[in-house]
Design a protein around this motif. Structure first.
Motif, PDB file in Angstrom:
ATOM      1  N   ARG A  14      -4.484 -15.970  -1.865  1.00 22.30           N
ATOM      2  CA  ARG A  14      -3.650 -15.349  -1.323  1.00 22.30           C
ATOM      3  C   ARG A  14      -3.420 -14.046  -1.440  1.00 22.30           C
ATOM      4  NH1 ARG A  14       1.579 -13.454  -1.997  1.00 22.30           N
ATOM      5  NH2 ARG A  14       2.977 -13.604  -0.471  1.00 22.30           N
ATOM      6  N   ARG A  15      -3.609 -13.185  -0.265  1.00 22.98           N
ATOM      7  CA  ARG A  15      -3.723 -11.680  -0.531  1.00 22.98           C
ATOM      8  C   ARG A  15      -2.148 -11.087  -0.597  1.00 22.98           C
ATOM      9  NH1 ARG A  15      -7.529  -9.088   3.674  1.00 22.98           N
ATOM     10  NH2 ARG A  15      -7.797  -7.347   1.977  1.00 22.98           N
ATOM     11  N   ILE A  16      -1.986 -10.070  -1.101  1.00 22.48           N
ATOM     12  CA  ILE A  16      -0.589  -9.531  -1.258  1.00 22.48           C
ATOM     13  C   ILE A  16      -0.651  -8.231  -0.264  1.00 22.48           C
ATOM     14  CG2 ILE A  16       0.606  -8.067  -2.610  1.00 22.48           C
ATOM     15  CD1 ILE A  16      -0.878  -8.931  -5.011  1.00 22.48           C
ATOM     16  N   LYS A  17       0.504  -8.479   0.406  1.00 19.53           N
ATOM     17  CA  LYS A  17       0.875  -7.695   1.948  1.00 19.53           C
ATOM     18  C   LYS A  17       1.519  -6.265   1.465  1.00 19.53           C
ATOM     19  CE  LYS A  17       2.698 -10.719   4.357  1.00 19.53           C
ATOM     20  NZ  LYS A  17       3.374 -11.460   5.436  1.00 19.53           N
ATOM     21  N   ILE A  18       0.846  -5.331   2.086  1.00 19.23           N
ATOM     22  CA  ILE A  18       1.631  -3.792   1.310  1.00 19.23           C
ATOM     23  C   ILE A  18       1.780  -2.922   2.562  1.00 19.23           C
ATOM     24  CG2 ILE A  18       0.955  -2.041   0.117  1.00 19.23           C
ATOM     25  CD1 ILE A  18      -1.204  -3.628  -1.469  1.00 19.23           C
ATOM     26  N   LEU A  19       3.001  -2.654   2.517  1.00 15.49           N
ATOM     27  CA  LEU A  19       3.530  -1.404   3.462  1.00 15.49           C
ATOM     28  C   LEU A  19       3.399  -0.152   2.815  1.00 15.49           C
ATOM     29  CD1 LEU A  19       5.005  -0.193   5.885  1.00 15.49           C
ATOM     30  CD2 LEU A  19       7.194  -1.007   4.836  1.00 15.49           C
ATOM     31  N   VAL A  20       2.667   0.813   3.091  1.00 16.63           N
ATOM     32  CA  VAL A  20       2.625   2.037   2.661  1.00 16.63           C
ATOM     33  C   VAL A  20       3.526   3.075   3.590  1.00 16.63           C
ATOM     34  CG1 VAL A  20       0.911   4.200   2.235  1.00 16.63           C
ATOM     35  CG2 VAL A  20       0.302   1.867   1.848  1.00 16.63           C
ATOM     36  N   VAL A  21       4.466   3.779   2.716  1.00 16.55           N
ATOM     37  CA  VAL A  21       5.498   4.740   3.621  1.00 16.55           C
ATOM     38  C   VAL A  21       5.189   6.085   2.927  1.00 16.55           C
ATOM     39  CG1 VAL A  21       7.792   5.261   4.107  1.00 16.55           C
ATOM     40  CG2 VAL A  21       6.857   2.758   3.659  1.00 16.55           C
ATOM     41  N   GLU A  22       4.440   6.895   3.607  1.00 17.72           N
ATOM     42  CA  GLU A  22       4.085   8.273   3.134  1.00 17.72           C
ATOM     43  C   GLU A  22       3.893   9.026   4.472  1.00 17.72           C
ATOM     44  OE1 GLU A  22       3.095  11.457   1.417  1.00 17.72           O
ATOM     45  OE2 GLU A  22       3.138   9.839   0.096  1.00 17.72           O
ATOM     46  N   ASP A  23       4.309  10.208   4.501  1.00 22.17           N
ATOM     47  CA  ASP A  23       4.269  11.217   5.591  1.00 22.17           C
ATOM     48  C   ASP A  23       3.118  12.025   5.499  1.00 22.17           C
ATOM     49  OD1 ASP A  23       5.690  12.605   3.398  1.00 22.17           O
ATOM     50  OD2 ASP A  23       6.510  14.135   4.772  1.00 22.17           O
ATOM     51  N   SER A  24       2.429  12.236   4.408  1.00 25.01           N
ATOM     52  CA  SER A  24       1.220  13.157   4.500  1.00 25.01           C
ATOM     53  C   SER A  24      -0.029  12.226   4.768  1.00 25.01           C
ATOM     54  CB  SER A  24       1.022  13.694   3.095  1.00 25.01           C
ATOM     55  OG  SER A  24      -0.066  14.156   2.874  1.00 25.01           O
ATOM     56  N   ILE A  25      -0.556  12.703   6.062  1.00 21.38           N
ATOM     57  CA  ILE A  25      -1.655  11.759   6.659  1.00 21.38           C
ATOM     58  C   ILE A  25      -2.687  11.640   5.401  1.00 21.38           C
ATOM     59  CG2 ILE A  25      -3.150  11.796   8.420  1.00 21.38           C
ATOM     60  CD1 ILE A  25      -1.251  13.124  10.122  1.00 21.38           C
ATOM     61  N   VAL A  26      -3.055  12.886   4.912  1.00 24.92           N
ATOM     62  CA  VAL A  26      -3.973  12.990   3.894  1.00 24.92           C
ATOM     63  C   VAL A  26      -3.882  11.752   2.884  1.00 24.92           C
ATOM     64  CG1 VAL A  26      -5.246  14.325   2.413  1.00 24.92           C
ATOM     65  CG2 VAL A  26      -4.966  15.329   4.523  1.00 24.92           C
ATOM     66  N   PHE A  27      -2.638  12.141   1.937  1.00 23.98           N
ATOM     67  CA  PHE A  27      -2.280  11.290   0.956  1.00 23.98           C
ATOM     68  C   PHE A  27      -2.157   9.991   1.352  1.00 23.98           C
ATOM     69  CE2 PHE A  27       0.236   9.914  -2.682  1.00 23.98           C
ATOM     70  CZ  PHE A  27      -0.618  10.243  -3.767  1.00 23.98           C
ATOM     71  N   ARG A  28      -1.756   9.619   2.762  1.00 28.22           N
ATOM     72  CA  ARG A  28      -1.641   8.152   2.918  1.00 28.22           C
ATOM     73  C   ARG A  28      -2.763   7.521   3.234  1.00 28.22           C
ATOM     74  NH1 ARG A  28       1.865   8.852   7.423  1.00 28.22           N
ATOM     75  NH2 ARG A  28      -0.145   9.020   9.101  1.00 28.22           N
ATOM     76  N   GLU A  29      -3.832   8.300   3.827  1.00 25.58           N
ATOM     77  CA  GLU A  29      -5.421   7.564   4.002  1.00 25.58           C
ATOM     78  C   GLU A  29      -5.861   7.566   2.621  1.00 25.58           C
ATOM     79  OE1 GLU A  29      -6.726   6.759   6.508  1.00 25.58           O
ATOM     80  OE2 GLU A  29      -4.798   6.896   7.348  1.00 25.58           O
ATOM     81  N   LEU A  30      -5.716   8.195   1.521  1.00 28.99           N
ATOM     82  CA  LEU A  30      -5.926   8.177   0.032  1.00 28.99           C
ATOM     83  C   LEU A  30      -5.445   6.656  -0.357  1.00 28.99           C
ATOM     84  CD1 LEU A  30      -7.465   8.974  -2.545  1.00 28.99           C
ATOM     85  CD2 LEU A  30      -5.584  10.381  -2.870  1.00 28.99           C
ATOM     86  N   LEU A  31      -4.106   6.606  -0.294  1.00 31.64           N
ATOM     87  CA  LEU A  31      -3.634   5.440  -0.670  1.00 31.64           C
ATOM     88  C   LEU A  31      -4.066   4.138  -0.052  1.00 31.64           C
ATOM     89  CD1 LEU A  31       0.324   6.599  -0.746  1.00 31.64           C
ATOM     90  CD2 LEU A  31      -1.284   6.315  -2.647  1.00 31.64           C
ATOM     91  N   ILE A  32      -4.189   4.015   1.055  1.00 27.75           N
ATOM     92  CA  ILE A  32      -4.877   3.197   1.839  1.00 27.75           C
ATOM     93  C   ILE A  32      -6.259   2.736   1.330  1.00 27.75           C
ATOM     94  CG2 ILE A  32      -5.644   2.264   4.062  1.00 27.75           C
ATOM     95  CD1 ILE A  32      -3.477   4.015   5.601  1.00 27.75           C
ATOM     96  N   ARG A  33      -7.046   3.970   1.356  1.00 28.21           N
ATOM     97  CA  ARG A  33      -8.345   3.766   1.010  1.00 28.21           C
ATOM     98  C   ARG A  33      -8.705   2.975  -0.816  1.00 28.21           C
ATOM     99  NH1 ARG A  33      -9.664   8.625   2.122  1.00 28.21           N
ATOM    100  NH2 ARG A  33     -10.002   9.680   0.036  1.00 28.21           N
ATOM    101  N   MET A  34      -7.623   3.478  -1.469  1.00 28.38           N
ATOM    102  CA  MET A  34      -7.458   3.085  -3.066  1.00 28.38           C
ATOM    103  C   MET A  34      -7.104   1.571  -2.788  1.00 28.38           C
ATOM    104  SD  MET A  34      -8.691   5.393  -4.815  1.00 28.38           S
ATOM    105  CE  MET A  34      -9.633   5.833  -3.362  1.00 28.38           C
ATOM    106  N   LEU A  35      -6.254   1.283  -2.262  1.00 36.69           N
ATOM    107  CA  LEU A  35      -5.623   0.070  -2.123  1.00 36.69           C
ATOM    108  C   LEU A  35      -6.715  -1.091  -1.516  1.00 36.69           C
ATOM    109  CD1 LEU A  35      -1.937   0.499  -1.027  1.00 36.69           C
ATOM    110  CD2 LEU A  35      -2.708  -0.353  -3.198  1.00 36.69           C
ATOM    111  N   LYS A  36      -7.506  -0.521  -0.506  1.00 41.79           N
ATOM    112  CA  LYS A  36      -8.348  -1.504  -0.137  1.00 41.79           C
ATOM    113  C   LYS A  36      -9.498  -1.809  -0.908  1.00 41.79           C
ATOM    114  CE  LYS A  36      -7.343  -1.044   4.825  1.00 41.79           C
ATOM    115  NZ  LYS A  36      -7.876  -0.356   6.218  1.00 41.79           N
ATOM    116  N   THR A  37      -9.673  -1.224  -2.034  1.00 41.72           N
ATOM    117  CA  THR A  37     -10.825  -1.362  -3.070  1.00 41.72           C
ATOM    118  C   THR A  37     -10.451  -2.598  -3.708  1.00 41.72           C
ATOM    119  OG1 THR A  37     -10.055  -0.082  -4.794  1.00 41.72           O
ATOM    120  CG2 THR A  37     -11.197   1.089  -3.257  1.00 41.72           C
ATOM    121  N   ASP A  38      -9.248  -3.295  -3.662  1.00 42.41           N
ATOM    122  CA  ASP A  38      -9.065  -4.482  -4.294  1.00 42.41           C
ATOM    123  C   ASP A  38      -9.074  -5.675  -3.333  1.00 42.41           C
ATOM    124  OD1 ASP A  38      -7.596  -6.716  -5.576  1.00 42.41           O
ATOM    125  OD2 ASP A  38      -7.671  -5.334  -7.306  1.00 42.41           O
TER     126      ASP A  38
END
Length: 341
Positions: free
Chosen positions: A2-26
């Motif tokens: 079972r995968r863990i579903k995540i909602l990312v709430v972040e207004d900086s586009i650059v930092f939001r993309e970094l978060l998504i990229r990091m989370l997707k490595t797992d």
């Protein structure tokens, strides 16, 4: 799996993309939605039913703290706050966030990615296991008066905690009066935040609360909190106690380590110690608490029902380190009763 579903709430586009990229490595983690502000986040929560939310504090239209205060009573969602060094982190934890990740600065791209991957992924996974209902604050039982100065002059109270610990520690310490013996605490937290946390407790409690520094005496009516990047040890000195804070390798996965503190209390205070292990993921503190019990110190573990994460207290209980297993709102009262015996 079972995968863990995540909602990312972040207004900086650059930092939001970094978060998504990091989370997707797992492979266990699945970013199902993103949001620029709390209103978009509310809609995403209703549509995607995420397991965990990552949340920036500084957001357009409504800040993250206010959003948590409105969200949690109606939709208790495990939340990891991502923030720069700020008092707002503690307000977010008070509002119902499970944990926080320090938004680092001054790192190159690789360092930032490695840091976020190690910190963020770990804390998101922990948050997904949390019983959010246990974040609701229960009234704590008041302490009680201690019998006499002589009976407490050599006593030491040592407390260790991790996830959920900032609020759990407050629930215990707020019940202490100025006649409480010296208290030493390790809470897993980054450097900078421990000083801020100590100042926050100092303003909210009767006792004096300080971030520890090497050479500080451990005195009645005073609480010392280990700095976020150093192990704290208790040392017996001239008939009293003081602390030593030194940077070092992680012990039991952490620096500061609860095990390091508890082991030093076992050595320095022996039967005059009272060890308390509170909510947190992992096993840090369990062996140290066992060492305390083996030298006839009193030991207390937070019970499962009141823990945000029943990890550290569970391991301690299972290896026989915990003498008394108690709900969070009764721990301060139990400490006082042990001091009276």
């Amino acid at each position: 799996m079972r995968r863990i579903k995540i909602l990312v709430v972040e207004d900086s586009i650059v930092f939001r993309e970094l978060l998504i990229r990091m989370l997707k490595t797992d492979p266990v983690l699945d970013v199902v939605a993103t949001a620029n502000n709390p209103y978009e986040a509310r809609d995403a929560i209703l549509e995607y039913h995420p397991d965990v939310m990552t949340l920036d504090i500084e957001l357009p239209r409504m800040n993250g703290i206010e959003f948590l205060r409105k969200l949690m009573p109606q939709y208790p969602l495990p939340t990891v706050v991502i923030s720069a060094l700020s008092e707002g982190v503690f307000e977010a934890l008070d509002a119902g966030a499970v944990d926080f990740v320090n938004k680092p600065s001054g790192m190159n791209g690789k360092q930032l990615a490695d840091f976020m991957r190690n910190e963020l992924i770990t804390k998101v996974k922990i948050a997904s296991t949390v019983k959010v209902g246990n974040l609701k604050r229960l009234p704590s039982s008041p302490g009680g008066r201690i019998a006499s100065a002589s009976s407490r002059s050599k006593k030491i109270i040592a407390i260790g905690a991790s996830t959920g610990g900032t609020e759990a520690i407050f629930d215990v310490v707020k019940c202490f009066d100025r006649d409480i013996p010296g208290v030493v605490i390790v809470q897993h937290m980054p450097p900078g935040f421990t000083k801020m946390y100590a100042e926050r407790l100092n303003n909210q409690c009767v006792v004096s609360v300080k971030e520890a520094q090497t050479g500080m005496q451990v005195l009645p009516g005073q609480v010392l909190i280990a700095p976020g990047d150093a192990h704290m040890r208790l040392i017996r000195m001239n008939g009293g106690y003081q602390v030593e804070c030194k940077k070092g390798e992680r012990v039991s996965g952490h620096c500061p380590s609860v095990d390091v503190l508890f082991e030093s209390v076992a050595k320095a205070a022996g039967k005059d110690g009272i060890g308390v292990i509170l909510t947190g993921m992992g096993a840090d503190g369990a062996q140290g608490l066992l060492n305390m019990r083996q030298v006839s110190a009193e030991t207390i573990g937070q019970n499962e029902a009141s823990c945000v994460v029943y990890g550290m207290p569970k391991v301690a209980y299972e290896i026989g380190a915990v003498k008394y297993q108690i709900p969070l709102n009764g721990i301060a009262q139990k400490i006082y009763s042990l001091l009276d015996n």
